[in-house]
Design a protein around this motif. Sequence first.
Motif, PDB file in Angstrom:
ATOM      1  N   ASP A  75       0.777  -1.249   0.135  1.00 57.16           N
ATOM      2  CA  ASP A  75      -0.107  -0.190  -0.010  1.00 57.16           C
ATOM      3  C   ASP A  75       0.851   1.431   0.001  1.00 57.16           C
ATOM      4  OD1 ASP A  75      -2.406  -1.466   0.184  1.00 57.16           O
ATOM      5  OD2 ASP A  75      -2.040  -1.502   2.281  1.00 57.16           O
ATOM      6  N   ASP A  76       2.112   1.036   0.092  1.00 60.61           N
ATOM      7  CA  ASP A  76       3.063   2.212   0.169  1.00 60.61           C
ATOM      8  C   ASP A  76       3.107   3.134  -1.193  1.00 60.61           C
ATOM      9  OD1 ASP A  76       6.280   3.007  -0.327  1.00 60.61           O
ATOM     10  OD2 ASP A  76       5.440   3.500   1.736  1.00 60.61           O
ATOM     11  N   GLU A  77       2.964   4.250  -0.937  1.00 61.00           N
ATOM     12  CA  GLU A  77       2.988   5.154  -2.491  1.00 61.00           C
ATOM     13  C   GLU A  77       4.401   4.756  -3.203  1.00 61.00           C
ATOM     14  OE1 GLU A  77       2.826   9.773  -3.682  1.00 61.00           O
ATOM     15  OE2 GLU A  77       2.219   9.026  -1.797  1.00 61.00           O
ATOM     16  N   LEU A  78       5.530   4.639  -2.570  1.00 59.97           N
ATOM     17  CA  LEU A  78       6.667   4.478  -3.258  1.00 59.97           C
ATOM     18  C   LEU A  78       6.543   2.884  -3.819  1.00 59.97           C
ATOM     19  CD1 LEU A  78       9.557   5.421  -4.009  1.00 59.97           C
ATOM     20  CD2 LEU A  78      10.495   4.587  -1.831  1.00 59.97           C
ATOM     21  N   THR A  79       6.081   2.304  -3.230  1.00 58.27           N
ATOM     22  CA  THR A  79       6.163   0.903  -3.675  1.00 58.27           C
ATOM     23  C   THR A  79       5.243   0.771  -4.946  1.00 58.27           C
ATOM     24  OG1 THR A  79       6.298  -0.315  -1.399  1.00 58.27           O
ATOM     25  CG2 THR A  79       5.267  -1.702  -3.155  1.00 58.27           C
ATOM     26  N   GLN A  80       4.080   1.466  -4.774  1.00 60.80           N
ATOM     27  CA  GLN A  80       3.286   1.347  -6.069  1.00 60.80           C
ATOM     28  C   GLN A  80       3.920   1.850  -7.049  1.00 60.80           C
ATOM     29  OE1 GLN A  80      -0.578   3.415  -4.811  1.00 60.80           O
ATOM     30  NE2 GLN A  80      -0.731   2.006  -3.254  1.00 60.80           N
ATOM     31  N   TYR A  81       4.476   3.122  -6.978  1.00 60.80           N
ATOM     32  CA  TYR A  81       5.308   3.792  -7.970  1.00 60.80           C
ATOM     33  C   TYR A  81       6.350   2.788  -8.595  1.00 60.80           C
ATOM     34  CZ  TYR A  81       8.310   6.779 -10.737  1.00 60.80           C
ATOM     35  OH  TYR A  81       9.020   7.452 -11.688  1.00 60.80           O
ATOM     36  N   LEU A  82       7.093   2.152  -7.831  1.00 61.95           N
ATOM     37  CA  LEU A  82       8.156   1.555  -8.253  1.00 61.95           C
ATOM     38  C   LEU A  82       7.776  -0.022  -9.044  1.00 61.95           C
ATOM     39  CD1 LEU A  82      10.368   1.011  -4.919  1.00 61.95           C
ATOM     40  CD2 LEU A  82      11.170   2.082  -7.314  1.00 61.95           C
ATOM     41  N   ASP A  83       6.536  -0.530  -8.525  1.00 65.46           N
ATOM     42  CA  ASP A  83       5.694  -1.233  -9.129  1.00 65.46           C
ATOM     43  C   ASP A  83       5.272  -1.250 -10.411  1.00 65.46           C
ATOM     44  OD1 ASP A  83       5.185  -4.330  -9.364  1.00 65.46           O
ATOM     45  OD2 ASP A  83       3.381  -3.953  -8.395  1.00 65.46           O
ATOM     46  N   GLN A  84       4.258  -0.110 -10.530  1.00 70.26           N
ATOM     47  CA  GLN A  84       3.425   0.283 -11.624  1.00 70.26           C
ATOM     48  C   GLN A  84       4.256   1.072 -12.829  1.00 70.26           C
ATOM     49  OE1 GLN A  84       0.195   2.110  -9.707  1.00 70.26           O
ATOM     50  NE2 GLN A  84      -0.375   0.520  -8.564  1.00 70.26           N
ATOM     51  N   GLN A  85       5.168   1.933 -12.049  1.00 70.39           N
ATOM     52  CA  GLN A  85       5.648   3.027 -13.478  1.00 70.39           C
ATOM     53  C   GLN A  85       7.171   2.396 -13.667  1.00 70.39           C
ATOM     54  OE1 GLN A  85       4.257   5.559 -14.534  1.00 70.39           O
ATOM     55  NE2 GLN A  85       2.656   5.018 -13.005  1.00 70.39           N
ATOM     56  N   LEU A  86       7.935   1.745 -12.928  1.00 75.48           N
ATOM     57  CA  LEU A  86       9.170   1.205 -13.162  1.00 75.48           C
ATOM     58  C   LEU A  86       9.226  -0.356 -13.524  1.00 75.48           C
ATOM     59  CD1 LEU A  86      11.328   3.425 -10.634  1.00 75.48           C
ATOM     60  CD2 LEU A  86      10.595   3.855 -13.113  1.00 75.48           C
ATOM     61  N   ASN A  87       8.101  -0.667 -13.316  1.00 74.03           N
ATOM     62  CA  ASN A  87       8.043  -2.482 -13.250  1.00 74.03           C
ATOM     63  C   ASN A  87       9.222  -2.942 -12.397  1.00 74.03           C
ATOM     64  OD1 ASN A  87       7.068  -4.777 -14.121  1.00 74.03           O
ATOM     65  ND2 ASN A  87       8.430  -4.928 -15.982  1.00 74.03           N
ATOM     66  N   THR A  88       9.340  -2.692 -11.174  1.00 71.32           N
ATOM     67  CA  THR A  88      10.510  -2.988 -10.365  1.00 71.32           C
ATOM     68  C   THR A  88       9.815  -3.337  -8.924  1.00 71.32           C
ATOM     69  OG1 THR A  88      11.113  -1.115  -9.767  1.00 71.32           O
ATOM     70  CG2 THR A  88      12.309  -2.123 -11.246  1.00 71.32           C
ATOM     71  N   PRO A  89       9.226  -4.857  -8.998  1.00 74.05           N
ATOM     72  CA  PRO A  89       8.799  -5.205  -7.363  1.00 74.05           C
ATOM     73  C   PRO A  89       9.606  -5.184  -6.527  1.00 74.05           C
ATOM     74  CG  PRO A  89       8.400  -6.936  -9.196  1.00 74.05           C
ATOM     75  CD  PRO A  89       8.794  -5.713  -9.727  1.00 74.05           C
ATOM     76  N   THR A 144      15.220  -4.154  -4.869  1.00 75.80           N
ATOM     77  CA  THR A 144      14.670  -3.053  -5.021  1.00 75.80           C
ATOM     78  C   THR A 144      14.289  -2.337  -3.681  1.00 75.80           C
ATOM     79  OG1 THR A 144      13.417  -3.739  -6.873  1.00 75.80           O
ATOM     80  CG2 THR A 144      12.493  -1.875  -5.705  1.00 75.80           C
ATOM     81  N   THR A 145      14.034  -3.160  -2.637  1.00 77.78           N
ATOM     82  CA  THR A 145      13.893  -2.851  -1.223  1.00 77.78           C
ATOM     83  C   THR A 145      14.986  -2.126  -0.824  1.00 77.78           C
ATOM     84  OG1 THR A 145      11.983  -4.730  -0.898  1.00 77.78           O
ATOM     85  CG2 THR A 145      13.007  -3.529   1.132  1.00 77.78           C
ATOM     86  N   HIS A 146      15.990  -2.663  -0.873  1.00 76.99           N
ATOM     87  CA  HIS A 146      17.356  -2.074  -0.263  1.00 76.99           C
ATOM     88  C   HIS A 146      17.629  -0.909  -0.917  1.00 76.99           C
ATOM     89  CE1 HIS A 146      18.276  -6.799   0.374  1.00 76.99           C
ATOM     90  NE2 HIS A 146      18.298  -6.126   1.301  1.00 76.99           N
ATOM     91  N   VAL A 147      17.479  -1.065  -2.381  1.00 75.89           N
ATOM     92  CA  VAL A 147      17.857   0.537  -3.073  1.00 75.89           C
ATOM     93  C   VAL A 147      16.734   1.373  -2.537  1.00 75.89           C
ATOM     94  CG1 VAL A 147      17.547   1.420  -5.370  1.00 75.89           C
ATOM     95  CG2 VAL A 147      18.707  -0.962  -5.118  1.00 75.89           C
ATOM     96  N   THR A 148      15.546   1.253  -2.528  1.00 81.61           N
ATOM     97  CA  THR A 148      14.441   2.249  -2.039  1.00 81.61           C
ATOM     98  C   THR A 148      14.805   2.509  -0.697  1.00 81.61           C
ATOM     99  OG1 THR A 148      12.907   0.890  -3.251  1.00 81.61           O
ATOM    100  CG2 THR A 148      12.206   2.420  -1.477  1.00 81.61           C
ATOM    101  N   LYS A 149      15.210   1.690   0.439  1.00 80.43           N
ATOM    102  CA  LYS A 149      15.746   2.124   1.731  1.00 80.43           C
ATOM    103  C   LYS A 149      16.986   3.284   1.594  1.00 80.43           C
ATOM    104  CE  LYS A 149      13.850  -1.716   4.300  1.00 80.43           C
ATOM    105  NZ  LYS A 149      13.957  -2.850   5.186  1.00 80.43           N
ATOM    106  N   ILE A 150      17.822   2.792   0.814  1.00 78.46           N
ATOM    107  CA  ILE A 150      19.130   3.765   0.702  1.00 78.46           C
ATOM    108  C   ILE A 150      18.519   4.921   0.221  1.00 78.46           C
ATOM    109  CG2 ILE A 150      20.935   4.242  -0.575  1.00 78.46           C
ATOM    110  CD1 ILE A 150      21.464   0.992  -0.607  1.00 78.46           C
ATOM    111  N   ALA A 151      17.983   5.145  -0.932  1.00 79.39           N
ATOM    112  CA  ALA A 151      17.222   6.244  -1.597  1.00 79.39           C
ATOM    113  C   ALA A 151      16.510   7.161  -0.403  1.00 79.39           C
ATOM    114  CB  ALA A 151      16.119   6.111  -2.881  1.00 79.39           C
ATOM    115  N   ALA A 152      15.528   6.302   0.338  1.00 74.84           N
ATOM    116  CA  ALA A 152      14.925   7.263   1.201  1.00 74.84           C
ATOM    117  C   ALA A 152      15.879   7.944   2.189  1.00 74.84           C
ATOM    118  CB  ALA A 152      13.645   6.305   1.822  1.00 74.84           C
ATOM    119  N   ALA A 153      16.715   6.960   2.847  1.00 77.52           N
ATOM    120  CA  ALA A 153      17.506   7.781   3.792  1.00 77.52           C
ATOM    121  C   ALA A 153      18.493   8.913   3.276  1.00 77.52           C
ATOM    122  CB  ALA A 153      18.634   6.523   4.305  1.00 77.52           C
TER     123      ALA A 153
END
Length: 191
Positions: free
Chosen positions: A10-24, A35-44
């Motif tokens: 349900d996370d907005e970033l998760t939805q964007y990664l999955d729907q717009q970038l096709n990276t679950p 992708t989870t690791h990269v997302t956490k690095i980017a958020a930090a």
Amino acid sequence: MIVRHFLDEDDELTQYLDQQLNTPLDWPENGELNTTHVTKIAAATACDVSYNQAANGHLVDLFAALPLPGTPEGRQFWRSLKDAGGHAAAYVDPANAGGPFFSYLIKGNEASIAARVLDFLGRLDDQQRDAVTEVIGGALDRGTFVANGRYLGSLWMRDAEITAWHVLLASRRTQQAEDDRKRFLDAWSNA
């Protein structure tokens, strides 16, 4: 830095990664860095670096709105600021601070510039603060802004003070901030 430590469907970033970038989040499967690791690095990075850079840039923008040193208008302004602020004005006077004053922000020595701004503002007594507000407001009252000079000067002073504080706060070492946050959360949890 406060970052959400979980991502879900349900996370907005998760939805964007999955729907717009096709990276679950689990892509690539069996990968060491997904992708989870990269997302956490980017958020930090976005929390600390972007905020710190934005505060630094804003501090420069505040000074860029003032008359430029070396111009006739600038020489008059800085002389008037020195007269109004007394010895405290030396902390931000271009002749005293030297040419690289704001270059330090770009090179990563943000805290010293922010400290100088806070030293300047913190050393003003009430009468000097009023006089500096008038000088800065007069310089800003050039038809660019809709408010009057005194009010503009007051806004500039408050903004510079809080922005410099944000720069100093963001420049704290990550470990120091994490330790402080842990102590805070422990104390409040045990209260």
